[in-house]
Write an enzyme that holds these catalytic residues in place. Structure first.
Site, mmCIF file in Angstrom:
data_model
loop_
_atom_site.group_PDB
_atom_site.id
_atom_site.type_symbol
_atom_site.label_atom_id
_atom_site.label_comp_id
_atom_site.label_asym_id
_atom_site.label_seq_id
_atom_site.Cartn_x
_atom_site.Cartn_y
_atom_site.Cartn_z
ATOM 1 N N ASP A 118 48.978 11.099 -17.446
ATOM 2 C CA ASP A 118 48.850 9.645 -17.539
ATOM 3 C C ASP A 118 47.921 9.181 -16.407
ATOM 4 O OD1 ASP A 118 49.495 7.357 -19.064
ATOM 5 O OD2 ASP A 118 50.953 6.714 -17.579
ATOM 6 N N ASP B 144 48.432 15.576 -20.417
ATOM 7 C CA ASP B 144 47.772 14.981 -19.238
ATOM 8 C C ASP B 144 48.852 14.386 -18.340
ATOM 9 O OD1 ASP B 144 47.560 12.977 -21.768
ATOM 10 O OD2 ASP B 144 48.220 11.931 -19.971
#
Ligand SMILES: [Zn+2]
Length: 254
Positions: free
Chosen positions: A209, A207
């Site tokens: 963050d 991802d």
């Protein structure tokens, strides 16, 4: 004699790659490791697998007994450690699904046992090069051969968790030149270093963050989904790299 310890992280708690697997329950002077040890061999190399968060993924990062895990691998005579870990990306070019092999860490943990040398002996372990560069190079050349997207020699920042970062923190970590973020590499790599084992992290970017404005902020579900989709790549990498450890001898750990 080369023997590899595999620490399975989130989404790879229990990789099924072992031949003649046998489970053993051990206890160290630091307590019990986070899972039973699965012992056997992988393509002719003796190996031990440990699940960092327990086989049922029930142990929070702050509660992981890192010292017991590393001690257990040392007591099984492991010489090398390959540790899988899910990481958030702090860089545009490290996209979800990409592999990252860090060579530096920043320690932003707060309440962990980070050393074996806190009792009867004063010891300052060199930590300028915490990860095994030979393992990083090996992982990189295997990733080239397998056609995986990867980034080598990056900096991982380990935070205490279990919460994720605020946007302010995420931007600060970027300004500190951290490339990826997780909750597990420190103190694992430090402890392995103290026990003179070659350590490399196989980090899977899951991802962005929360720093990237156009992106949804990270959730645990996002991490698991990306891990599930890409766990096969990490396993292929294990299977390609581990037999190469047999002709392996280096002097990185002094
Ligand atoms: Zn090494």
């Amino acid at each position: 004699m080369v023997k590899v310890g595999i620490i399975g992280g989130s989404g790879l708690d229990n990789p099924d790659i072992m031949k003649d697997a046998k489970e053993i329950k051990v206890k160290t002077r630091y307590g019990a490791p986070t899972s039973v040890l699965t012992c056997g061999s992988i393509k002719g190399v003796d190996a031990v697998i440990i699940a960092r968060h327990g086989k049922d993924h029930s142990i929070y990062p702050s509660k992981v007994n890192f010292r017991a895990n590393i001690m257990a691998l040392k007591e099984q005579s492991c010489t090398h450690i390959l540790a899988s870990t899910a990481v958030g990306s702090l860089r545009e070019d490290i996209a979800p699904g990409h592999l990252v092999f860090p060579n530096q860490f920043l320690d932003h943990t707060r309440k962990r046992e980070t050393t074996f040398f806190d009792e009867d002996v004063v010891m300052h372990t060199p930590m300028a090069e915490p990860f095994c560069q030979n393992l990083i190079d090996l992982l990189s050349s295997s990733s080239d051969a397998l056609g995986f997207e990867y980034h080598k020699n990056k900096t991982v920042i380990t935070i205490e968790g279990p919460r994720f970062s605020t946007k302010a923190e995420s931007h600060m970590f970027r300004s500190w030149n951290a490339d990826v973020i997780n909750m597990s590499t420190v103190p694992e790599v430090c402890l392995a270093r103290e026990k003179k084992m070659h350590y490399a992290a196989i980090a899977m970017s899951t991802d962005y963050d929360c720093w990237r404005e156009e992106e949804e902020s990270v959730t645990w579900e996002m991490i698991l989904e990306t891990m599930k989709k890409n766990a096969g790549n990490v396993i292929k990498l294990f299977l390609d790299v581990i037999p190469k450890l047999k002709e392996y001898d280096d002097l990185c750990v002094k």
